[in-house]
Each structure stands twice: as C-alpha cells, then as structure tokens.
Design a protein around this motif. Structure first.
Motif, PDB file in Angstrom:
ATOM      1  N   ILE A  61       0.851  -1.194   0.000  1.00 35.34           N
ATOM      2  CA  ILE A  61       0.000   0.000   0.000  1.00 35.34           C
ATOM      3  C   ILE A  61       0.885   1.241   0.000  1.00 35.34           C
ATOM      4  O   ILE A  61       2.024   1.222   0.449  1.00 35.34           O
ATOM      5  CB  ILE A  61      -0.947   0.043   1.218  1.00 35.34           C
ATOM      6  N   THR A  62       0.342   2.329  -0.498  1.00 36.99           N
ATOM      7  CA  THR A  62       1.033   3.609  -0.418  1.00 36.99           C
ATOM      8  C   THR A  62       0.881   4.202   0.974  1.00 36.99           C
ATOM      9  O   THR A  62      -0.129   3.972   1.656  1.00 36.99           O
ATOM     10  CB  THR A  62       0.469   4.603  -1.444  1.00 36.99           C
ATOM     11  N   THR A  63       1.861   4.954   1.395  1.00 34.80           N
ATOM     12  CA  THR A  63       1.750   5.650   2.685  1.00 34.80           C
ATOM     13  C   THR A  63       0.857   6.882   2.571  1.00 34.80           C
ATOM     14  O   THR A  63       0.441   7.445   3.585  1.00 34.80           O
ATOM     15  CB  THR A  63       3.123   6.113   3.185  1.00 34.80           C
ATOM     16  N   SER A  64       0.606   7.313   1.344  1.00 32.94           N
ATOM     17  CA  SER A  64      -0.208   8.510   1.099  1.00 32.94           C
ATOM     18  C   SER A  64       0.343   9.753   1.785  1.00 32.94           C
ATOM     19  O   SER A  64      -0.381  10.719   2.007  1.00 32.94           O
ATOM     20  CB  SER A  64      -1.666   8.288   1.537  1.00 32.94           C
ATOM     21  N   GLY A  65       1.627   9.715   2.145  1.00 33.91           N
ATOM     22  CA  GLY A  65       2.218  10.855   2.838  1.00 33.91           C
ATOM     23  C   GLY A  65       1.748  10.987   4.266  1.00 33.91           C
ATOM     24  O   GLY A  65       1.986  12.020   4.915  1.00 33.91           O
ATOM     25  N   ASN A  66       1.101   9.956   4.804  1.00 29.86           N
ATOM     26  CA  ASN A  66       0.539  10.005   6.150  1.00 29.86           C
ATOM     27  C   ASN A  66       1.636   9.772   7.192  1.00 29.86           C
ATOM     28  O   ASN A  66       2.338   8.763   7.167  1.00 29.86           O
ATOM     29  CB  ASN A  66      -0.552   8.935   6.285  1.00 29.86           C
ATOM     30  N   ALA A  67       1.790  10.691   8.120  1.00 25.40           N
ATOM     31  CA  ALA A  67       2.861  10.633   9.118  1.00 25.40           C
ATOM     32  C   ALA A  67       2.725   9.421  10.033  1.00 25.40           C
ATOM     33  O   ALA A  67       3.730   8.829  10.442  1.00 25.40           O
ATOM     34  CB  ALA A  67       2.877  11.916   9.943  1.00 25.40           C
ATOM     35  N   HIS A  68       1.505   9.037  10.357  1.00 25.26           N
ATOM     36  CA  HIS A  68       1.293   7.890  11.245  1.00 25.26           C
ATOM     37  C   HIS A  68       1.873   6.626  10.613  1.00 25.26           C
ATOM     38  O   HIS A  68       2.500   5.802  11.303  1.00 25.26           O
ATOM     39  CB  HIS A  68      -0.196   7.703  11.517  1.00 25.26           C
ATOM     40  N   VAL A  69       1.683   6.466   9.312  1.00 29.92           N
ATOM     41  CA  VAL A  69       2.213   5.285   8.610  1.00 29.92           C
ATOM     42  C   VAL A  69       3.723   5.370   8.499  1.00 29.92           C
ATOM     43  O   VAL A  69       4.449   4.419   8.816  1.00 29.92           O
ATOM     44  CB  VAL A  69       1.602   5.164   7.198  1.00 29.92           C
ATOM     45  N   GLU A  70       4.191   6.508   8.029  1.00 30.59           N
ATOM     46  CA  GLU A  70       5.612   6.637   7.712  1.00 30.59           C
ATOM     47  C   GLU A  70       6.502   6.623   8.951  1.00 30.59           C
ATOM     48  O   GLU A  70       7.691   6.317   8.858  1.00 30.59           O
ATOM     49  CB  GLU A  70       5.831   7.906   6.884  1.00 30.59           C
ATOM     50  N   GLN A  71       5.948   6.925  10.117  1.00 30.67           N
ATOM     51  CA  GLN A  71       6.730   6.913  11.348  1.00 30.67           C
ATOM     52  C   GLN A  71       6.548   5.632  12.164  1.00 30.67           C
ATOM     53  O   GLN A  71       7.163   5.466  13.216  1.00 30.67           O
ATOM     54  CB  GLN A  71       6.360   8.131  12.204  1.00 30.67           C
ATOM     55  N   PRO A 116       3.338  -8.889  -4.213  1.00 29.67           N
ATOM     56  CA  PRO A 116       2.344  -9.300  -3.216  1.00 29.67           C
ATOM     57  C   PRO A 116       1.065  -9.859  -3.843  1.00 29.67           C
ATOM     58  O   PRO A 116       0.819  -9.707  -5.043  1.00 29.67           O
ATOM     59  CB  PRO A 116       2.065  -8.004  -2.449  1.00 29.67           C
ATOM     60  N   ASP A 117       0.261 -10.485  -2.992  1.00 31.76           N
ATOM     61  CA  ASP A 117      -1.030 -11.005  -3.459  1.00 31.76           C
ATOM     62  C   ASP A 117      -1.930  -9.876  -3.943  1.00 31.76           C
ATOM     63  O   ASP A 117      -2.677 -10.038  -4.910  1.00 31.76           O
ATOM     64  CB  ASP A 117      -1.739 -11.758  -2.322  1.00 31.76           C
ATOM     65  N   VAL A 118      -1.879  -8.739  -3.238  1.00 30.61           N
ATOM     66  CA  VAL A 118      -2.680  -7.569  -3.596  1.00 30.61           C
ATOM     67  C   VAL A 118      -1.764  -6.355  -3.671  1.00 30.61           C
ATOM     68  O   VAL A 118      -0.942  -6.136  -2.772  1.00 30.61           O
ATOM     69  CB  VAL A 118      -3.804  -7.312  -2.557  1.00 30.61           C
ATOM     70  N   VAL A 119      -1.902  -5.589  -4.738  1.00 33.08           N
ATOM     71  CA  VAL A 119      -1.077  -4.395  -4.935  1.00 33.08           C
ATOM     72  C   VAL A 119      -1.982  -3.173  -5.034  1.00 33.08           C
ATOM     73  O   VAL A 119      -2.944  -3.162  -5.824  1.00 33.08           O
ATOM     74  CB  VAL A 119      -0.226  -4.515  -6.216  1.00 33.08           C
ATOM     75  N   GLN A 120      -1.683  -2.167  -4.229  1.00 35.87           N
ATOM     76  CA  GLN A 120      -2.416  -0.907  -4.319  1.00 35.87           C
ATOM     77  C   GLN A 120      -1.639   0.066  -5.198  1.00 35.87           C
ATOM     78  O   GLN A 120      -0.432   0.232  -5.037  1.00 35.87           O
ATOM     79  CB  GLN A 120      -2.614  -0.287  -2.927  1.00 35.87           C
ATOM     80  N   ASN A 121      -2.341   0.693  -6.124  1.00 36.17           N
ATOM     81  CA  ASN A 121      -1.721   1.701  -6.985  1.00 36.17           C
ATOM     82  C   ASN A 121      -2.327   3.059  -6.708  1.00 36.17           C
ATOM     83  O   ASN A 121      -3.487   3.165  -6.295  1.00 36.17           O
ATOM     84  CB  ASN A 121      -1.910   1.350  -8.460  1.00 36.17           C
ATOM     85  N   VAL A 122      -1.541   4.091  -6.917  1.00 36.19           N
ATOM     86  CA  VAL A 122      -2.060   5.457  -6.881  1.00 36.19           C
ATOM     87  C   VAL A 122      -2.459   5.802  -8.308  1.00 36.19           C
ATOM     88  O   VAL A 122      -1.620   6.093  -9.150  1.00 36.19           O
ATOM     89  CB  VAL A 122      -0.999   6.444  -6.353  1.00 36.19           C
ATOM     90  N   GLY A 123      -3.743   5.714  -8.586  1.00 36.43           N
ATOM     91  CA  GLY A 123      -4.227   5.902  -9.943  1.00 36.43           C
ATOM     92  C   GLY A 123      -4.872   4.633 -10.462  1.00 36.43           C
ATOM     93  O   GLY A 123      -5.302   3.764  -9.690  1.00 36.43           O
ATOM     94  N   GLY A 124      -4.958   4.530 -11.791  1.00 39.52           N
ATOM     95  CA  GLY A 124      -5.666   3.420 -12.411  1.00 39.52           C
ATOM     96  C   GLY A 124      -4.776   2.321 -12.955  1.00 39.52           C
ATOM     97  O   GLY A 124      -3.571   2.268 -12.685  1.00 39.52           O
ATOM     98  N   ALA A 125      -5.379   1.455 -13.776  1.00 38.30           N
ATOM     99  CA  ALA A 125      -4.731   0.224 -14.212  1.00 38.30           C
ATOM    100  C   ALA A 125      -3.528   0.443 -15.115  1.00 38.30           C
ATOM    101  O   ALA A 125      -2.576  -0.337 -15.085  1.00 38.30           O
ATOM    102  CB  ALA A 125      -5.754  -0.668 -14.920  1.00 38.30           C
ATOM    103  N   THR A 126      -3.566   1.469 -15.921  1.00 37.75           N
ATOM    104  CA  THR A 126      -2.478   1.681 -16.882  1.00 37.75           C
ATOM    105  C   THR A 126      -1.635   2.899 -16.542  1.00 37.75           C
ATOM    106  O   THR A 126      -0.894   3.401 -17.385  1.00 37.75           O
ATOM    107  CB  THR A 126      -3.036   1.814 -18.308  1.00 37.75           C
TER     108      THR A 126
END
Length: 536
Positions: A61-71, A116-126
C-alpha cells in the motif's frame, strides 16, 4: 500526475474517505442506500470461534504521505491494522511504499520476483506506476468474481472509475473512487458582496463587476491569483480554455489552448483584472504560502479552492474579521453554458490481485473488500471503536475528534484502511461539524452541476517526457511554455492578438509530435478517458 494525486490524497485524508451512515436500533439512522451486509471471508460471522481460519495474504500500500504510517516502526503491529484483521478474520502482511518514491519503488517491485497477493496503486490500471504490469498479465481480470461476490462494489462504483481500472475491455482493479470529480469551487466573501449591493454574479462579466466593486471597498486582493494559474483558473473554465486538457479539432487531438477565440476571451479577462489592480501585481511569482496567507488574513474577496476547505477558511478568516461570511457560490457560466473547473480523474487509488493467487483466496479477498462498503465497516473506518473513540446516544454519534496533528494522522490512517470507498467526502464526519452541511450542499448542489471535462490520457503521453516544457500537468496547469506566454500577455509584454504565434511555436518545438501521439492514442482508444463537461 503523482503530484496531483499526492495533493488529492492529502486533501481526502483530511476530509475523510467514507460516505453514508450506519443503521440498526443501536446505530445512527441508516443512509447506506441498501448496502448488502455481507460478512467478509466466510458465510456468517467475522472471526468468531468455529469460523474459517483467518485469510492470510500479502499486500503493498502507499503511505499517502501520512505521518502515522511513515513513522510506524512496524505497521503490521499497528492498533488499527490489528483491529481490521480482527473484524475481517484476516492476517494481512502489509508492505508500505512512500508516496514520494512511489513510481520508482513500484518499478523495482515489478522487476523483482516478489509481487504481493494484492497491490495498491495510486491511480488506475495503466498509470505509469503500474509499469505495464496489467498489460503484461501480472494481475487477474476480476469481472466475473466481482459480479458474483461483490454486490456492494458493483452497485456503488461509477462507470468512469471502472473505465480507469480496466484494460482491453476487462476490469483488473477495484477503485477507491470519486463519485463527484468536480472538487474545486468558487469562494466569496458574502459579507463584502452584500456591502456592494450587487446580486450574486452569474456570467464572467458579472463576476468582473463584483471584483471591481470589491476594489472600491478597499479589498487588497479582489481576486486572489497565484503563480502558474494554479487554483486560479476562474475564467479559463467558462471559456473552455483549460490548458491542461485536450480536445478534438478537425482530424487532430490538440490541447485546448489551440482554440484562439476562447483563449483570447479568457486572457482578456485576466489582463483587465491586472490593468485595473484587481489581482496581485506579483501574481506570476506568488506561491501557495502567500496565497493562503492572503486569503486567511482576510485580504481576498474571491478565490478558488477545494470545496472541502470551506470550514477551515471560515474559522481562519473569522479569527481576523469576526464579521466575515465565507460561502461557495456557482462559478461563472460562459457563453456555451460551461462553468467550473477541470474535472479530476475518477480514481484515487486501486487494488489489483496477483494472477497467481488461488481463486478461492481471491474470492475471500474480494468479499473482504466488499465488506468495506457496509455500514459496520464505515462506522469503523470513520469513527473507530465504539466505547473508545465514540458513543451513540439516541441515534446520534458522539465522536472524540482529534485534538492534535498526531491524532489527525492516526485518524487519517484508519480511514486509509478503508481501501474501497467513495472518496469524495467523509459525509458521516462532515455531518457532525458545525457548517458541515454547507460543504455537503456545495458538493451535491453546486459542484454537481459544474465542471469542465476534456480528453485525458492515462498514462500520460510518452512525448511529454521528451518535451517537458510542452507537457501539461493535470489537473490544473498548462505547459510551461504556454504559461510563460500567458503571463507576458497579461503583463502587457506581448499582444494577446498574437496567440496564433504561440500555437505555431508550440508545434515547432515538439508539439507536433505530442499531437501525433495524442491523435493516434485517441483513434486507437489506448488509455483514453473522455470526460463530459457539465453544462448549465
């Protein structure tokens, strides 16, 4: 494009990501629209004794720039991850990818043998960050599995969002989507408008008259413009001259600034404002910080921003002027009935399932994601744990809202775990805020009727990399070469009547190659999204 999405993600995290309310005798009134209360990963129950073994899968997953995740020292031991696993009977091995390095890290992941089994992307399929993985067959098509096992997802996701997560006629991604891609709004100091005695403006000319009247009242910046015309395209929208969008002109697909008449009309409005002192004289170098300071300091009469910021503007401006009244109003309507600003893409993030995942496991993953649109899930992602983060009294939610930046980041991360949602606005939280209904009304009544569409390409045109100064930057910036000429014409250093020469220069410096690629991709319907404008 990633910069755009970064801004959108940050905004959405702040505003929230889930819509609708929960039902039941001990729940708030049901406004779910009849969501199926399907439990994830099993026929009945969510992890009680005797149920199936927890569903184990890996996910990036992306951290989305979220401080809670990144720290976080170990996101897999995070309180909210563990609570999600408990509620969904899952055991998820999360890997986080920093948003600032997202494209490069995704490319490294796809180049490895460990996807991974599941991949999150920022944006769409292509999108660029997917590195052609969907086209290469890395992920499984999901049409049949979604139709059979995801009734909530199939009911709620918009066709525009499905288009962005599809390839070659098949659905590969499950989106976190925008039901309303019209997000930017026209803000006005209603108290100042009342002082002018003028009615609510409708046409570009009427808006100009109101801005002039603000000048007579002594407003320092009657219309708050800033560099690169970002969040300042008040008149480019109604004249259908947004320089970052494409259109069809004859047999070619060209940038909208190729329409000489529309560009001339829009630029004339801005030059008039500059000549009459209605916009900052230094707008060409005025950055986002100064822009915000001017508005929040009560120095602006009208400006453009995301609708979700209404309450924040009201709070900050009232702090310096207790009589201030900040409202969102319909944007100017142009001669062809267009109004508003450029429409955003319909997908914020999306999830893809590795083709090597067994079908039964994929079904359980999809059921878990479908659960995220139920009332139970929405209450969790929005408010947290009942009795700890909120209580319900007589059907009303009493929520312990964050009181500092750390708590806000934690709240944002909890919302991020709702991987599948309508990310337009968090209605449940917004309804609890004083003035929150005004934000919802702006989205549902004003912005739902405006927004300028065009032809966009996902991923971006490859020729943009070859000619960066000729590349448009969605969702809000024309190419650098075009912005430079626009500024010179507004300052009076070039003649607006010479706009055809600008188009000629664009073509000669590489624009012809960009147009050729755009036309070929449009004709082949290769990564093309055609957004329809909303006309008054």
């Amino acid at each position: 494009m990633k910069k755009k999405l970064s801004m959108m993600l940050a905004m959405i995290i702040a505003a929230g990501t889930v819509s609708a309310c929960s039902g039941g005798s001990n729940k708030p009134e049901n406004s779910s629209g009849g969501q199926t209360s399907q439990k994830p990963a099993q026929t009945e129950g969510t992890g009680q004794a005797g149920a199936e073994e927890p569903l184990k899968f890996s996910m990036s997953i992306t951290t989305s720039g979220n401080a809670h995740v990144e720290q976080s020292p170990d996101i897999n031991k995070d309180k909210w991850v563990l609570e999600l696993e408990k509620r969904t009977n899952t055991d998820i091995e999360l890997t986080t990818i920093p948003l600032k390095d997202f494209d490069s890290k995704m490319s490294i992941m796809f180049a490895s043998s460990s996807i991974p089994d599941v991949v999150q992307n920022v944006g769409g399929a292509t999108d660029k960050s997917m590195a052609g993985s969907v086209q290469a067959g890395v992920f499984m098509p999901l049409d049949d599995l979604l139709k059979e096992h995801a009734p909530n997802i199939m009911k709620n996701v918009t066709q525009a969002a499905w288009d962005e997560v599809s390839y070659d006629g098949k659905i590969y991604g499950i989106p976190n989507w925008l039901s309303n891609p019209s997000r930017r709004a026209t803000f006005i100091r209603k108290d100042l408008l009342d002082k002018t005695g003028l009615p609510l403006p409708k046409t570009p000319e009427e808006f100009l008259d109101v801005i002039r009247a603000f000048k007579k009242l002594g407003v320092e910046n009657p219309y708050q413009l800033r560099m690169d015309f970002k969040y300042a395209d008040l008149f480019f929208g109604p004249y259908d001259a947004l320089g970052y969008q494409f259109m069809q002109q004859g047999d070619e697909i060209v940038p909208k600034f190729f329409d000489v008449e529309n560009m001339t009309n829009a630029l004339t409005m801005y030059k008039t404002m500059y000549d009459e002192g209605l916009i900052p004289k230094d707008f060409a170098t005025l950055n986002v910080s100064t822009y915000g300071e001017s508005i929040n300091g009560g120095k602006a009469g009208m400006w453009t921003s995301n609708a979700a910021g209404l309450l924040d503007f009201r709070t900050k401006i009232k702090a310096v002027d207790p009589n201030a009244q900040v409202e969102i109003i319909p944007s100017p309507v142009g001669p062809d009935g267009l109004s508003g600003y450029g429409l955003y893409s319909s997908v914020i993030t999306s999830l893809y399932i590795n083709k090597n995942v067994p079908e039964e496991k994929a079904i359980r993953i999809i059921k878990m994601l479908d659960w995220m649109l139920t009332d139970e899930a929405k209450m969790f992602f929005t408010f947290g744990i009942e009795g700890e983060n909120y209580t319900i009294d007589n059907g009303k939610v009493n929520y312990k809202a964050p009181t500092n930046s750390e708590q806000e980041a934690e709240q944002g991360f909890r919302g991020m775990l709702g991987f599948i949602s309508d990310a337009t606005i968090n209605r449940m939280r917004m309804e609890l805020l004083e003035g929150g209904q005004d934000v919802l009304d702006a989205l549902d009544q004003t912005l739902a009727k405006e927004g300028v569409g065009g032809i966009i390409f996902i991923p971006d045109l490859e020729t943009f990399q070859k000619y960066p100064d000729l590349a448009s930057k969605r969702p809000d910036q024309a190419p650098k070469i075009i912005v430079d000429h626009m500024v010179k014409m507004i300052y009076g250093n070039e003649d607006i009547a010479d706009w055809p020469k600008v188009i000629e220069e664009y073509r000669k410096k590489g624009g012809n190659e960009i147009i050729k690629e755009a036309t070929e991709r449009f004709n082949n319907q290769d990564g093309v999204v055609s957004q329809e404008s909303r006309k008054q």
